[in-house]
Design a protein around this motif. Sequence first.
Motif, PDB file in Angstrom:
ATOM      1  N   UNK A 140       0.829  -1.200   0.000  1.00  0.00           N
ATOM      2  CA  UNK A 140       0.000   0.000   0.000  1.00  0.00           C
ATOM      3  C   UNK A 140       0.869   1.258   0.000  1.00  0.00           C
ATOM      4  N   UNK A 141       1.875   1.275   0.831  1.00  0.00           N
ATOM      5  CA  UNK A 141       2.770   2.429   0.873  1.00  0.00           C
ATOM      6  C   UNK A 141       3.606   2.533  -0.403  1.00  0.00           C
ATOM      7  N   UNK A 142       4.065   1.412  -0.933  1.00  0.00           N
ATOM      8  CA  UNK A 142       4.851   1.444  -2.174  1.00  0.00           C
ATOM      9  C   UNK A 142       4.016   1.995  -3.327  1.00  0.00           C
ATOM     10  N   UNK A 143       2.755   1.619  -3.397  1.00  0.00           N
ATOM     11  CA  UNK A 143       1.879   2.106  -4.467  1.00  0.00           C
ATOM     12  C   UNK A 143       1.628   3.610  -4.339  1.00  0.00           C
ATOM     13  N   UNK A 144       1.704   4.130  -3.136  1.00  0.00           N
ATOM     14  CA  UNK A 144       1.455   5.547  -2.921  1.00  0.00           C
ATOM     15  C   UNK A 144       2.669   6.443  -3.094  1.00  0.00           C
TER      16      UNK A 144
END
Length: 183
Positions: A140-144
């Motif tokens: 989730x953080x990588x996608x953001x």
Amino acid sequence: MAAYVVLILAILSRFLPHALHTAAWGVTALGGGLLFAGSRWDQSSRWKAVLAVLGIAVSDWVLTAKVYGFPFHISAYAITWAWYGLVCLAASAGLHRRATAVRVITAALALSTGFFLLSNGMVWAGGTMYPHTLTGLAASYAAGLPFYRNDVLSNLAVCGILFGLPALARRMHAQGEHGELTA
């Protein structure tokens, strides 16, 4: 008065990416506008943060229901609205009459980082897009990250303009009064 004009323009800036078909870039003037508006309000004017959040809430409804065509659920936005209110209050406490370059840059970076952590954590915790594991949280953080980068850049640019131009004008005016500027 400038704080209200900036706040309205910042909220309206959320619609500009849709008009220009650049919504995927995640660039608006909202964060910098909230910091600037909050910095112009003293701490006794806390109700102004409520007005700012109400403006953002209306724009969230229009974007969600009218632009995206999705159902609007207040519960999906309540935490981010609280975050935006906190940003206004923190700017009022930390930047009102004390807006140095270091403070403004720190506030812009904290705003972007806090929103990144909050919003992506909420997507992970409250949704089904990512598994509820540490790997899912990391995904989730990588996608953001691309949105985070653009948010940092837009907040720094907007803060640079909103806080920097008045400071530059004051400095030029002061130099002009002392005869240091020539035409």
